[in-house]
Design a protein around this motif. Structure first.
Motif, mmCIF file in Angstrom:
data_model
loop_
_atom_site.group_PDB
_atom_site.id
_atom_site.type_symbol
_atom_site.label_atom_id
_atom_site.label_comp_id
_atom_site.label_asym_id
_atom_site.label_seq_id
_atom_site.Cartn_x
_atom_site.Cartn_y
_atom_site.Cartn_z
ATOM 1 N N LEU A 72 -38.999 51.880 15.109
ATOM 2 C CA LEU A 72 -39.495 52.971 14.269
ATOM 3 C C LEU A 72 -39.635 52.508 12.826
ATOM 4 C CD1 LEU A 72 -40.242 55.945 13.777
ATOM 5 C CD2 LEU A 72 -37.785 56.440 13.585
ATOM 6 N N LYS A 73 -38.639 51.796 12.311
ATOM 7 C CA LYS A 73 -38.710 51.287 10.940
ATOM 8 C C LYS A 73 -39.918 50.371 10.759
ATOM 9 C CE LYS A 73 -33.704 51.220 10.031
ATOM 10 N NZ LYS A 73 -32.553 50.307 9.783
ATOM 11 N N ALA A 74 -40.136 49.480 11.731
ATOM 12 C CA ALA A 74 -41.241 48.526 11.618
ATOM 13 C C ALA A 74 -42.581 49.244 11.586
ATOM 14 C CB ALA A 74 -41.196 47.537 12.783
ATOM 15 N N ARG A 75 -42.761 50.237 12.456
ATOM 16 C CA ARG A 75 -44.030 50.971 12.492
ATOM 17 C C ARG A 75 -44.262 51.711 11.172
ATOM 18 N NH1 ARG A 75 -46.182 52.094 17.783
ATOM 19 N NH2 ARG A 75 -45.475 50.405 19.136
ATOM 20 N N VAL A 76 -43.227 52.380 10.696
ATOM 21 C CA VAL A 76 -43.365 53.179 9.475
ATOM 22 C C VAL A 76 -43.591 52.283 8.264
ATOM 23 C CG1 VAL A 76 -42.129 54.717 7.901
ATOM 24 C CG2 VAL A 76 -42.082 55.148 10.370
ATOM 25 N N ASN A 77 -42.828 51.201 8.158
ATOM 26 C CA ASN A 77 -42.997 50.305 7.015
ATOM 27 C C ASN A 77 -44.387 49.687 6.992
ATOM 28 O OD1 ASN A 77 -40.429 50.750 5.998
ATOM 29 N ND2 ASN A 77 -39.515 49.056 7.134
ATOM 30 N N ALA A 78 -44.930 49.377 8.166
ATOM 31 C CA ALA A 78 -46.289 48.838 8.221
ATOM 32 C C ALA A 78 -47.297 49.855 7.710
ATOM 33 C CB ALA A 78 -46.632 48.424 9.653
ATOM 34 N N MET A 79 -47.131 51.117 8.086
ATOM 35 C CA MET A 79 -48.037 52.163 7.608
ATOM 36 C C MET A 79 -48.011 52.266 6.091
ATOM 37 S SD MET A 79 -47.423 55.288 10.263
ATOM 38 C CE MET A 79 -48.083 55.257 11.922
ATOM 39 N N PHE A 80 -46.817 52.210 5.524
ATOM 40 C CA PHE A 80 -46.701 52.441 4.091
ATOM 41 C C PHE A 80 -46.967 51.196 3.260
ATOM 42 C CE2 PHE A 80 -45.042 56.366 5.593
ATOM 43 C CZ PHE A 80 -45.385 57.269 4.603
ATOM 44 N N ARG A 81 -47.279 50.084 3.915
ATOM 45 C CA ARG A 81 -47.813 48.954 3.168
ATOM 46 C C ARG A 81 -49.271 49.188 2.811
ATOM 47 N NH1 ARG A 81 -44.165 45.721 6.336
ATOM 48 N NH2 ARG A 81 -45.672 45.402 8.013
ATOM 49 N N GLU A 113 -56.727 60.843 19.701
ATOM 50 C CA GLU A 113 -58.020 61.461 19.410
ATOM 51 C C GLU A 113 -57.878 62.694 18.530
ATOM 52 O OE1 GLU A 113 -59.666 62.082 23.259
ATOM 53 O OE2 GLU A 113 -60.456 60.038 23.420
ATOM 54 N N THR A 114 -56.734 63.369 18.588
ATOM 55 C CA THR A 114 -56.536 64.544 17.738
ATOM 56 C C THR A 114 -56.079 64.167 16.332
ATOM 57 O OG1 THR A 114 -54.253 64.845 18.515
ATOM 58 C CG2 THR A 114 -55.986 66.049 19.680
ATOM 59 N N GLY A 115 -55.838 62.866 16.089
ATOM 60 C CA GLY A 115 -55.548 62.447 14.723
ATOM 61 C C GLY A 115 -54.242 61.720 14.508
ATOM 62 N N ALA A 116 -53.453 61.476 15.563
ATOM 63 C CA ALA A 116 -52.226 60.694 15.378
ATOM 64 C C ALA A 116 -52.591 59.258 15.013
ATOM 65 C CB ALA A 116 -51.388 60.714 16.653
ATOM 66 N N ASP A 117 -51.791 58.650 14.150
ATOM 67 C CA ASP A 117 -52.044 57.270 13.730
ATOM 68 C C ASP A 117 -51.405 56.255 14.664
ATOM 69 O OD1 ASP A 117 -53.392 57.536 10.967
ATOM 70 O OD2 ASP A 117 -51.701 58.909 10.839
ATOM 71 N N ASP A 118 -50.318 56.642 15.304
ATOM 72 C CA ASP A 118 -49.592 55.713 16.161
ATOM 73 C C ASP A 118 -48.741 56.536 17.120
ATOM 74 O OD1 ASP A 118 -48.647 53.352 17.212
ATOM 75 O OD2 ASP A 118 -47.830 52.587 15.327
ATOM 76 N N PHE A 119 -48.164 55.877 18.124
ATOM 77 C CA PHE A 119 -47.263 56.578 19.026
ATOM 78 C C PHE A 119 -46.105 55.675 19.413
ATOM 79 C CE2 PHE A 119 -50.471 54.645 21.782
ATOM 80 C CZ PHE A 119 -49.681 53.971 22.703
ATOM 81 N N LEU A 120 -44.995 56.300 19.758
ATOM 82 C CA LEU A 120 -43.820 55.607 20.264
ATOM 83 C C LEU A 120 -43.400 56.270 21.563
ATOM 84 C CD1 LEU A 120 -41.539 55.167 17.104
ATOM 85 C CD2 LEU A 120 -42.573 53.339 18.451
ATOM 86 N N SER A 121 -42.983 55.470 22.521
ATOM 87 C CA SER A 121 -42.488 56.002 23.785
ATOM 88 C C SER A 121 -40.965 55.975 23.786
ATOM 89 C CB SER A 121 -43.015 55.172 24.962
ATOM 90 O OG SER A 121 -44.422 55.270 25.057
ATOM 91 N N LEU A 158 -45.262 61.535 5.814
ATOM 92 C CA LEU A 158 -45.124 61.059 7.191
ATOM 93 C C LEU A 158 -44.636 62.202 8.064
ATOM 94 C CD1 LEU A 158 -44.771 58.742 9.374
ATOM 95 C CD2 LEU A 158 -42.415 58.555 8.520
ATOM 96 N N VAL A 159 -45.206 62.296 9.273
ATOM 97 C CA VAL A 159 -44.743 63.269 10.263
ATOM 98 C C VAL A 159 -44.477 62.525 11.565
ATOM 99 C CG1 VAL A 159 -45.273 65.366 11.569
ATOM 100 C CG2 VAL A 159 -46.142 65.109 9.229
ATOM 101 N N THR A 160 -43.271 62.678 12.118
ATOM 102 C CA THR A 160 -43.036 62.232 13.492
ATOM 103 C C THR A 160 -43.077 63.478 14.360
ATOM 104 O OG1 THR A 160 -40.607 62.406 13.490
ATOM 105 C CG2 THR A 160 -41.580 60.355 12.665
ATOM 106 N N LEU A 161 -43.837 63.401 15.435
ATOM 107 C CA LEU A 161 -44.196 64.605 16.185
ATOM 108 C C LEU A 161 -43.958 64.374 17.670
ATOM 109 C CD1 LEU A 161 -45.567 67.416 15.843
ATOM 110 C CD2 LEU A 161 -47.761 66.243 16.068
ATOM 111 N N ASP A 162 -42.995 65.092 18.224
ATOM 112 C CA ASP A 162 -42.724 64.987 19.653
ATOM 113 C C ASP A 162 -43.879 65.607 20.434
ATOM 114 O OD1 ASP A 162 -41.209 64.419 21.975
ATOM 115 O OD2 ASP A 162 -40.535 66.492 22.043
#
Length: 248
Positions: free
Chosen positions: A115-124, A99-107, A55-59
């Motif tokens: 953040l936990k909910a988004r990440v846990n959903a991905m890893f399901r 479009e460059t390949g991010a799976d999701d975004f957070l504002s 997982l990468v979180t990217l500002d």
């Protein structure tokens, strides 16, 4: 770079704001991640190459190369889940990031719970399987007997092996693109609304922006060779959503 201990999964936090970086690091470490942190886009790309995180979180607003360029470079070397984080509520920038390949975004500001909910959903969703599980043989996939294999025209998907082929060529898909294609191919006669795909693939109450679906469908279409004048494998049903086109 700093590292905090976790269990099996690795996360990389690319963030130049020390307070936010510490918040994300702590939040992910409570979810069992071994967390590395860096404060620039170039350092983030190097860390992905050296450590292969899950997982990468990217500002978005990073010094040096920004988050969009960093994401583009990361996608050339990794299939890690990428969550882009932005302080600006700019739809255009979010779409470019996806479009460059991010799976999701957070504002920003966001809550640790979100953040936990988004990440846990991905890893399901399952991660890509071993490269030796399935290989194309005469336009088909030779998979292990217990593997779920989907076929639709020239497309073949080994669901458990996390591999997709068009004719004899393997497709290079992100995890989200793979999951979208799998959902569409499992029910080729179904018209999926954008909201239904969002619930099924992102699998979290926090994901509500159907732009996520539209952008990833666009990326998937390009990888399937659906340029101008090309046959459409994924059909847009105007005002509703998407379905797989019947093979010709």
């Amino acid at each position: 770079m700093s590292t905090s201990s976790g269990e099996d999964r690795k996360a990389l936090v690319v963030e130049d704001d020390e307070d936010i970086r510490s918040l994300i690091e702590f939040t992910l470490s409570t979810q069992g991640f071994s967390v590395m942190t860096v404060d620039s886009g170039l350092a983030g790309v190097d860390a992905v190459r050296d450590h292969d995180p899950d997982l990468v979180t990217l500002d978005l607003g990073l010094p040096g190369i920004d988050g969009i360029e960093a994401c583009r470079r990361i996608r050339e070397i990794s299939d890690a889940y990428v969550v882009m984080i932005t302080a600006r509520d700019d739809e255009v920038e979010k779409l470019i990031g996806l479009e460059t390949g991010a799976d999701d975004f957070l504002s920003k500001p966001f809550s640790p719970r979100e953040l936990k909910a988004r990440v846990n959903a991905m890893f399901r969703r399952p991660r890509r399987g071993p490269q030796t599980v399935a290989v194309p043989v005469n336009n088909h996939v030779a998979a292990e007997p217990e593997h779920e294999v989907l076929r639709h025209g020239t497309l073949t998907v080994d669901v458990d092996g996390r591999r997709a082929f068009q004719d004899d060529s393997e497709l290079t898909l992100t995890r989200t693109e793979f999951d979208l294609l799998t959902e569409l191919m499992r029910t080729p006669a179904r018209v999926w609304t954008r909201e239904a795909l969002l619930r099924s693939v992102w699998d979290t109450e926090w994901a509500t922006d159907t732009h996520l679906v539209e952008v990833h469908i666009g990326n998937l279409r390009r990888k399937l060779g659906e340029g101008p004048g090309a046959a459409k494998l994924i059909r847009t049903v105007r005002g509703v959503g998407y379905r797989m086109e019947a093979p010709s």
